[in-house]
Enzyme design. Structure first.
Site, short mmCIF file in Angstrom:
data_model
loop_
_atom_site.label_atom_id
_atom_site.label_comp_id
_atom_site.label_asym_id
_atom_site.label_seq_id
_atom_site.Cartn_x
_atom_site.Cartn_y
_atom_site.Cartn_z
N HIS A 337 0.85 -1.18 0.00
CA HIS A 337 0.00 0.00 0.00
C HIS A 337 0.89 1.23 0.00
O HIS A 337 2.00 1.21 0.53
CB HIS A 337 -0.92 0.00 1.22
CG HIS A 337 -2.01 1.02 1.15
ND1 HIS A 337 -1.84 2.32 1.58
CD2 HIS A 337 -3.28 0.94 0.68
CE1 HIS A 337 -2.96 2.98 1.39
NE2 HIS A 337 -3.85 2.18 0.84
N ASP A 396 -7.95 -4.70 -0.39
CA ASP A 396 -8.37 -5.36 -1.62
C ASP A 396 -8.04 -6.85 -1.61
O ASP A 396 -8.67 -7.64 -2.31
CB ASP A 396 -7.69 -4.71 -2.83
CG ASP A 396 -8.17 -3.29 -3.07
OD1 ASP A 396 -9.39 -3.06 -3.00
OD2 ASP A 396 -7.34 -2.41 -3.30
#
Length: 459
Positions: A337, A396
């Protein structure tokens, strides 16, 4: 009248030799030496090598925290996400303990800046319910005509079409923009589900269009309108509701929310602003990542004969990074991320309920493979790549598995993300309109040398 035969019409959707030639010119004359970005201290992606973002604005809406100060230095820590100053973990725990759905409560918090009491929440719920409607014949005249296989594009077209029905579409006063935002938040599930059914009908399936129920929450209505038998379990609705809450906002700097600020600063209307954010979210590096995760795991489950064999799974992950597997992009989707380096709090919350859903759906083996990849991928990435911060599973990584177990079609994964994030976009649009009356215009350093014009015959 000028006509175009079928052969000529086909060139609209083909890369012809002429287009290939022009593309070569584009690549040749658009290439920039990567070392120049370092030389001129350009923050590519508006972030430095350590992942710290360029400060572009101020916000009260949400905060993403992934570092803490130790002995005067910043060091990575477990990630935390705050909505209006409240830790997302506390918010989720709160509405779960109170045994009510969280979407409406947390939407109220993000939009208005404070937690509602029972009366305020009921009023807000009733406000959303009365706006769960579309203009007369909108489904027939807009959604049913030329339905798109891509639901994000279908949604964008529907939202832009709603502009034409709004007599105050260009009014950017706070009350009017809030009205528009509440309309879109309420209408979004219908636009999403009806667009999906319309495309399936065009593909030869039965058509069923259910009106949302005023008694149901947003998550329940999504499941009810999507399924022909209207049935869903309490666990399914609870987990989808949680997914909506976790995706509502993520600081002002994520790509689609920053797009919202940029486009709002130009003075344009709400419908155009939300569609611009939608276009950003659609990208596989942003909201489309959960689809990539499920596609990657589908490929992994097919190629790896023994899901419990660590060596075989590791080889597949190595092949992913070496661009030998799946889409050959060199990525392990769902890992890493831009901000979090130790853990993504959204993934941590999600994971606790994913296992419970996996048991209900009989998907324990699939869940075990996801868990194995979550632990193994950071090691494989560290062996193959130079990384400047930690790598962890992001939201996700598990959301795709959750949506799959909820029997949601992959074409709706990103729209469901958008159905949540539209609350954050709305809050940030209102904040930008209230506080900043200046168009956002960053600088780019020009590299091309100045040249004298050359007449056609002399080229």
């Amino acid at each position: 009248m000028m006509t175009m035969d079928r052969k000529e019409g086909q060139t609209l959707f083909e890369v012809t030799p002429e287009i290939s030639h022009f593309a070569e010119l584009c690549e040749k004359n658009n290439a920039i030496d990567k070392e120049l970005y370092t030389k001129y201290e350009v923050k590519r992606g508006l972030r430095d090598l350590n992942g710290k973002g360029v400060l572009a604005g101020l916000t009260n809406i949400s905060d993403v925290c992934a570092k803490k100060i130790v002995n005067g230095e910043e060091v990575p820590c477990a990630g935390n996400l705050y909505y209006r100053g409240y830790n997302i973990k506390d918010l989720v725990q709160g509405f779960l303990k109170d045994k009510h759905y969280g979407f409406e409560e947390i939407a109220y918090l993000l939009l208005f800046g404070e937690l509602p009491d029972k009366t305020q929440l009921q009023t807000f719920h009733e406000t959303l319910v009365e706006r769960r409607t579309l203009p007369p014949t909108f489904v027939r005249d807009v959604i049913m005509k030329a339905p798109s296989r891509d639901m994000m594009n279908s949604l964008s077209r529907s939202i832009l079409s709603l502009y034409t029905y709004d007599p105050h579409a260009d009014d950017t006063s706070i009350p009017n923009v809030l009205r528009q935002c509440l309309n879109l938040i309420s209408q979004f599930p219908m636009l999403m589900i009806y667009g999906y059914h319309a495309y399936n009908y065009r593909m030869g399936e039965d058509l069923f269009i259910y009106a949302p129920s005023p008694e149901l929450s947003t998550a329940e209505n999504i499941l009810m309108m999507l399924r022909e038998n209207k049935e869903y379990t309490k666990l399914e609705a609870k987990i989808l509701d949680m997914a909506l809450v976790l995706h509502m906002d993520h600081g002002g700097g994520n790509n689609s929310t920053f797009t919202t600020h940029v486009v709002t600063s130009s003075g344009t209307d709400t419908y155009s602003t939300i569609v611009a954010a939608m276009a950003s979210l659609k990208g596989p590096k942003h909201g489309g990542a959960n689809v990539k995760v499920t596609q990657m795991f589908d490929d992994m489950m097919e190629k790896v004969s023994d899901w419990e064999d660590d060596d075989e799974v590791r080889r597949y992950l190595t092949d992913l990074l070496d661009k030998k597997a799946f889409d050959r992009k060199g990525l392990i989707y769902g890992m890493g991320h831009a901000i979090y380096s130790v853990s993504d709090p959204r993934a941590d919350i999600f994971k606790k309920f994913v296992k419970q859903l996996a048991r209900e759906k009989g998907c324990e083996k699939e869940y075990a493979l996801y868990e194995k990849v979550e632990h193994m991928a950071p090691e494989v990435i560290a062996e193959k790549r130079k990384i400047y911060k930690g790598v962890n599973a992001n939201v996700d990584f598990y959301s795709g598995l959750v949506y799959s177990m909820l029997d949601l079609p992959p074409s709706l994964y990103t729209p469901i993300f958008a159905a949540a994030r539209i609350v954050g976009w709305s809050a940030h649009r209102l904040e930008e309109l209230k506080n900043v009356d200046k168009i956002i215009r960053p600088a780019y350093k020009p590299l091309a040398e100045y040249k004298e014009y050359v007449r056609m015959d002399d080229r």
